[in-house]
Write a protein that holds these residues in place. Structure first.
Motif, PDB file in Angstrom:
ATOM      1  N   GLY A 198     -61.929  71.033 -52.794  1.00  0.00           N
ATOM      2  CA  GLY A 198     -63.137  70.039 -52.592  1.00  0.00           C
ATOM      3  C   GLY A 198     -62.779  69.367 -50.814  1.00  0.00           C
ATOM      4  O   GLY A 198     -63.781  68.803 -50.369  1.00  0.00           O
ATOM      5  N   PHE A 199     -61.727  69.088 -49.947  1.00  0.00           N
ATOM      6  CA  PHE A 199     -61.358  69.109 -49.057  1.00  0.00           C
ATOM      7  C   PHE A 199     -61.309  70.372 -48.300  1.00  0.00           C
ATOM      8  O   PHE A 199     -61.436  70.138 -46.834  1.00  0.00           O
ATOM      9  CB  PHE A 199     -60.202  68.121 -48.698  1.00  0.00           C
ATOM     10  N   PHE A 200     -60.163  71.185 -48.547  1.00  0.00           N
ATOM     11  CA  PHE A 200     -59.912  72.716 -48.215  1.00  0.00           C
ATOM     12  C   PHE A 200     -60.073  74.026 -48.641  1.00  0.00           C
ATOM     13  O   PHE A 200     -60.546  73.151 -50.489  1.00  0.00           O
ATOM     14  CB  PHE A 200     -58.772  72.635 -47.002  1.00  0.00           C
ATOM     15  N   GLY A 201     -60.113  75.048 -48.413  1.00  0.00           N
ATOM     16  CA  GLY A 201     -60.472  76.228 -48.845  1.00  0.00           C
ATOM     17  C   GLY A 201     -59.055  76.298 -49.818  1.00  0.00           C
ATOM     18  O   GLY A 201     -57.963  75.837 -48.921  1.00  0.00           O
ATOM     19  N   GLY A 202     -59.554  77.885 -49.954  1.00  0.00           N
ATOM     20  CA  GLY A 202     -57.923  78.052 -50.495  1.00  0.00           C
ATOM     21  C   GLY A 202     -57.390  79.187 -49.522  1.00  0.00           C
ATOM     22  O   GLY A 202     -57.426  79.968 -48.774  1.00  0.00           O
ATOM     23  N   LEU A 211     -63.405  75.284 -45.740  1.00  0.00           N
ATOM     24  CA  LEU A 211     -64.264  74.938 -46.783  1.00  0.00           C
ATOM     25  C   LEU A 211     -65.843  74.650 -45.514  1.00  0.00           C
ATOM     26  O   LEU A 211     -65.267  74.438 -44.946  1.00  0.00           O
ATOM     27  CB  LEU A 211     -64.159  73.462 -46.338  1.00  0.00           C
ATOM     28  N   LEU A 212     -66.478  75.836 -47.115  1.00  0.00           N
ATOM     29  CA  LEU A 212     -67.801  75.941 -46.114  1.00  0.00           C
ATOM     30  C   LEU A 212     -68.458  74.238 -47.535  1.00  0.00           C
ATOM     31  O   LEU A 212     -68.521  74.640 -46.905  1.00  0.00           O
ATOM     32  CB  LEU A 212     -68.694  77.528 -46.818  1.00  0.00           C
ATOM     33  N   LEU A 223     -65.365  87.162 -51.417  1.00  0.00           N
ATOM     34  CA  LEU A 223     -65.006  85.090 -52.053  1.00  0.00           C
ATOM     35  C   LEU A 223     -65.002  84.645 -53.059  1.00  0.00           C
ATOM     36  O   LEU A 223     -66.030  84.803 -53.774  1.00  0.00           O
ATOM     37  CB  LEU A 223     -66.030  84.561 -50.990  1.00  0.00           C
ATOM     38  N   ALA A 224     -64.244  83.664 -53.692  1.00  0.00           N
ATOM     39  CA  ALA A 224     -64.145  83.263 -54.382  1.00  0.00           C
ATOM     40  C   ALA A 224     -63.934  81.731 -54.233  1.00  0.00           C
ATOM     41  O   ALA A 224     -63.604  81.556 -52.759  1.00  0.00           O
ATOM     42  CB  ALA A 224     -62.300  83.238 -55.183  1.00  0.00           C
ATOM     43  N   LEU A 225     -64.786  81.211 -55.433  1.00  0.00           N
ATOM     44  CA  LEU A 225     -65.270  79.872 -54.560  1.00  0.00           C
ATOM     45  C   LEU A 225     -64.729  78.823 -55.626  1.00  0.00           C
ATOM     46  O   LEU A 225     -64.650  78.507 -56.459  1.00  0.00           O
ATOM     47  CB  LEU A 225     -67.341  79.457 -54.912  1.00  0.00           C
ATOM     48  N   GLU A 226     -64.437  78.210 -54.920  1.00  0.00           N
ATOM     49  CA  GLU A 226     -63.522  76.374 -55.530  1.00  0.00           C
ATOM     50  C   GLU A 226     -63.399  75.448 -55.389  1.00  0.00           C
ATOM     51  O   GLU A 226     -63.206  75.060 -53.453  1.00  0.00           O
ATOM     52  CB  GLU A 226     -62.077  77.024 -55.896  1.00  0.00           C
ATOM     53  N   PRO A 227     -63.989  74.582 -55.501  1.00  0.00           N
ATOM     54  CA  PRO A 227     -65.033  74.360 -56.714  1.00  0.00           C
ATOM     55  C   PRO A 227     -66.305  74.688 -56.695  1.00  0.00           C
ATOM     56  O   PRO A 227     -66.718  74.919 -55.795  1.00  0.00           O
ATOM     57  CB  PRO A 227     -64.963  72.334 -56.546  1.00  0.00           C
ATOM     58  N   ALA A 228     -66.277  75.306 -57.619  1.00  0.00           N
ATOM     59  CA  ALA A 228     -67.974  76.505 -58.132  1.00  0.00           C
ATOM     60  C   ALA A 228     -68.938  75.387 -57.112  1.00  0.00           C
ATOM     61  O   ALA A 228     -68.853  74.396 -56.870  1.00  0.00           O
ATOM     62  CB  ALA A 228     -68.072  76.370 -59.920  1.00  0.00           C
ATOM     63  N   LYS A 283     -72.853  74.021 -57.310  1.00  0.00           N
ATOM     64  CA  LYS A 283     -73.883  74.429 -57.712  1.00  0.00           C
ATOM     65  C   LYS A 283     -74.967  74.310 -56.836  1.00  0.00           C
ATOM     66  O   LYS A 283     -75.621  73.741 -56.202  1.00  0.00           O
ATOM     67  CB  LYS A 283     -73.367  73.188 -58.175  1.00  0.00           C
ATOM     68  N   ILE A 284     -76.467  75.231 -56.938  1.00  0.00           N
ATOM     69  CA  ILE A 284     -77.115  75.116 -57.057  1.00  0.00           C
ATOM     70  C   ILE A 284     -77.817  75.834 -57.411  1.00  0.00           C
ATOM     71  O   ILE A 284     -78.274  76.254 -58.214  1.00  0.00           O
ATOM     72  CB  ILE A 284     -77.289  76.591 -55.438  1.00  0.00           C
ATOM     73  N   GLU A 285     -79.465  74.471 -57.337  1.00  0.00           N
ATOM     74  CA  GLU A 285     -80.636  75.222 -58.459  1.00  0.00           C
ATOM     75  C   GLU A 285     -79.964  74.692 -59.301  1.00  0.00           C
ATOM     76  O   GLU A 285     -80.642  75.751 -61.063  1.00  0.00           O
ATOM     77  CB  GLU A 285     -80.947  76.126 -58.149  1.00  0.00           C
ATOM     78  N   ASP A 286     -78.826  73.643 -59.726  1.00  0.00           N
ATOM     79  CA  ASP A 286     -78.539  73.630 -60.946  1.00  0.00           C
ATOM     80  C   ASP A 286     -77.447  74.712 -61.844  1.00  0.00           C
ATOM     81  O   ASP A 286     -77.198  75.073 -63.182  1.00  0.00           O
ATOM     82  CB  ASP A 286     -79.187  72.992 -62.519  1.00  0.00           C
ATOM     83  N   LYS A 287     -76.920  76.025 -60.946  1.00  0.00           N
ATOM     84  CA  LYS A 287     -76.781  77.064 -60.898  1.00  0.00           C
ATOM     85  C   LYS A 287     -74.470  77.260 -60.893  1.00  0.00           C
ATOM     86  O   LYS A 287     -75.076  76.538 -59.564  1.00  0.00           O
ATOM     87  CB  LYS A 287     -76.766  78.266 -60.851  1.00  0.00           C
ATOM     88  N   SER A 288     -73.679  77.692 -60.873  1.00  0.00           N
ATOM     89  CA  SER A 288     -72.461  77.408 -60.645  1.00  0.00           C
ATOM     90  C   SER A 288     -71.925  78.892 -59.894  1.00  0.00           C
ATOM     91  O   SER A 288     -71.711  79.644 -60.804  1.00  0.00           O
ATOM     92  CB  SER A 288     -71.320  77.575 -61.663  1.00  0.00           C
ATOM     93  N   PHE A 289     -71.913  79.180 -59.372  1.00  0.00           N
ATOM     94  CA  PHE A 289     -71.398  80.188 -58.460  1.00  0.00           C
ATOM     95  C   PHE A 289     -69.708  80.477 -58.628  1.00  0.00           C
ATOM     96  O   PHE A 289     -69.715  79.137 -57.178  1.00  0.00           O
ATOM     97  CB  PHE A 289     -72.190  80.011 -56.720  1.00  0.00           C
ATOM     98  N   THR A 290     -69.258  81.113 -58.552  1.00  0.00           N
ATOM     99  CA  THR A 290     -67.558  80.654 -58.421  1.00  0.00           C
ATOM    100  C   THR A 290     -67.039  82.747 -57.651  1.00  0.00           C
ATOM    101  O   THR A 290     -66.161  82.308 -57.502  1.00  0.00           O
ATOM    102  CB  THR A 290     -66.865  80.852 -59.849  1.00  0.00           C
ATOM    103  N   LYS A 291     -68.078  83.409 -57.177  1.00  0.00           N
ATOM    104  CA  LYS A 291     -67.892  83.963 -56.156  1.00  0.00           C
ATOM    105  C   LYS A 291     -68.962  85.001 -56.031  1.00  0.00           C
ATOM    106  O   LYS A 291     -69.957  84.687 -56.424  1.00  0.00           O
ATOM    107  CB  LYS A 291     -67.182  85.435 -57.420  1.00  0.00           C
TER     108      LYS A 291
END
Length: 439
Positions: free
Chosen positions: A60-64, A206-207, A230-235, A237-245
């Motif tokens: 939530g503060f930095f990417g990976g 962090l995007l 690209l892997a996304l962490e944390p997921a 949330k857009i339009e109540d959908k969870s994007f992880t990748k």
């Protein structure tokens, strides 16, 4: 009497047993710890291509970041990573010590220590990325090794998973992917209701996505480059959908990325030339700023929004001299000041040659018309020794106005340098475009 002697003897035996170290399966706690340490050492060194750690130090503060590690049983480890812009394998030492369990400690400096360095990167001093280089081993989960970090405020489980031979050759690619995204990208969200575009900023992996139509609509996620995207962490949330990748789109250069979840599509695209994709925003002149100031320093010269032609023909004078800045100052709904700045030798502040102009916004594009030169000039400009510079400054201001003959395209970029950066492009001469600070 016999019963009393029997009870005394039994008590003596029990007492002796309690004074011995606790036994489990015939071994003491220290023996079991030693076995666990040896087992971890053997497991670490047995992987043919080593182990991969995908490390989000503070989610939530930095990417990976990706770190690859190949261990030998004698306390040596070879690493590479996508943290820096160097990728050669580095060898260092490790130990397996005793903690709350077997404690893996990287004892001499290697890539993983970059994430634990409180002085790097400079803009994160004095904390740095808050990473660690000591991990308590918790055992296996499938083919992964489970560890826990030690710092209480960022404590988390992290996993080592088997690395592949290809990944050892991919660190530069991963780093370049992250570097490219840190430039000029934007996001598009597509639903059944239509498409919405988002400015995209990228800082320490962090995007941050901000809707171009609604500044209060903001999403954030950390990214880490992987083999196919690209892997996304944390997921996210857009339009109540969870994007992880997000998956890279074959054949796109710079790469585009996409994912669809339950009818909602998220796309990342390189901006390239924004004027080909977005309408001009010249109407922001009356609402968002009072001045647009293009600067010529290296930070702007190397911006993807600066054309080499503009820098050469408007800033460069010769190998040693250049103009510092141009300024468009909007004084009213129709009146503006256009000026060019130059730093005369021995001076600490630039001096300006100024034109008074009128302007108008049509079809959200800016048009500038020359009125007169402002007669209030610094003595530098009237000094006969500076006639060459003064003549050239006037010529460049006239050329700047000529760029607006068919309008100047104006678009707010996702980039800020204390203030927002706008991309400005000549419609008449599209090889001339440049970034401007807005005030």
């Amino acid at each position: 009497m016999k019963k009393i002697l029997y009870m005394l003897a039994l008590g003596a035996v029990v007492g002796c047993q309690k004074s011995e170290p606790d036994l489990l399966f015939g071994k003491t706690a220290s023996e079991r710890m030693e076995d666990a340490k040896q087992e971890l050492r053997q497991t670490l060194s047995a992987a043919p291509n080593g182990w991969k750690l995908t490390y989000f130090t503070v989610k939530g503060f930095f990417g990976g970041f990706t770190i690859l590690m190949k261990f030998d049983p004698n306390g040596r480890v070879v690493m590479t990573s996508d943290i820096e812009n160097t990728f050669e394998p580095r060898e260092s030492s490790y130990q397996i010590q005793e903690g709350q369990g077997p404690l893996l400690v990287f004892t001499t400096k290697n890539y993983i220590h970059d994430l634990a360095d409180s002085s790097s990167p400079r803009d994160l001093m004095p904390s740095g990325y808050l990473g660690e280089f000591q991990f308590v081993y918790f055992g296996k989960e499938g083919n992964k090794l489970k560890f826990r970090t030690q710092r209480k405020d960022t404590q988390q489980f992290v996993y080592f998973e088997p690395a592949t031979a290809d990944e050892w050759n991919s660190m530069e690619t991963y780093h370049n992917v992250a570097t490219a995204i840190s430039g000029s990208y934007y996001a598009k969200v597509i639903t059944s209701a239509g498409a919405e575009n988002y400015y995209m900023t990228f800082n320490h992996r962090l995007l941050t996505f901000t809707s171009m139509d609604n500044r209060d609509k903001v999403f954030e996620t950390g990214i880490v480059p992987i083999a196919d995207g690209l892997a996304l962490e944390p997921a996210l949330k857009i339009e109540d959908k969870s994007f992880t990748k997000l998956t890279s789109v074959p054949g796109t250069s710079p790469a585009s990325y996409t994912a669809t979840v339950d009818g909602v599509t998220l796309e990342l695209h390189s901006l390239g030339d924004p004027s080909l994709e977005f309408e001009s925003q010249g109407d922001k002149i009356s609402t968002d700023f009072n001045a647009l100031i293009p600067f010529g320093q290296d930070i702007f010269k190397n911006s993807p929004y600066m054309s080499p032609d503009f820098f050469r023909d408007f800033y460069t004078i010769d190998e040693e001299r250049e103009f510092v800045s141009y300024e468009m100052i909007f004084n009213s709904a129709t009146q503006m000041t256009l000026r060019v700045g130059y730093l005369f030798p021995g001076e600490h502040e630039q001096s300006y040659l100024t034109y008074n102009c009128t302007y108008e916004v049509r079809d959200k594009k800016l048009y500038i018309t020359y009125v007169e030169e402002n007669p209030e000039l610094d003595a530098f400009w009237t000094n006969p020794d500076n006639e060459e510079i003064a003549t050239l400054a006037r010529q460049r201001l006239h050329n700047f106005i000529a760029l607006s003959s068919e309008g100047l395209y104006i678009w707010k970029t996702p980039t800020t340098v204390f203030v927002p950066i706008y991309y400005i492009k000549s419609i008449a001469q599209p090889n001339y475009y440049f970034p401007s600070l807005s005030f």
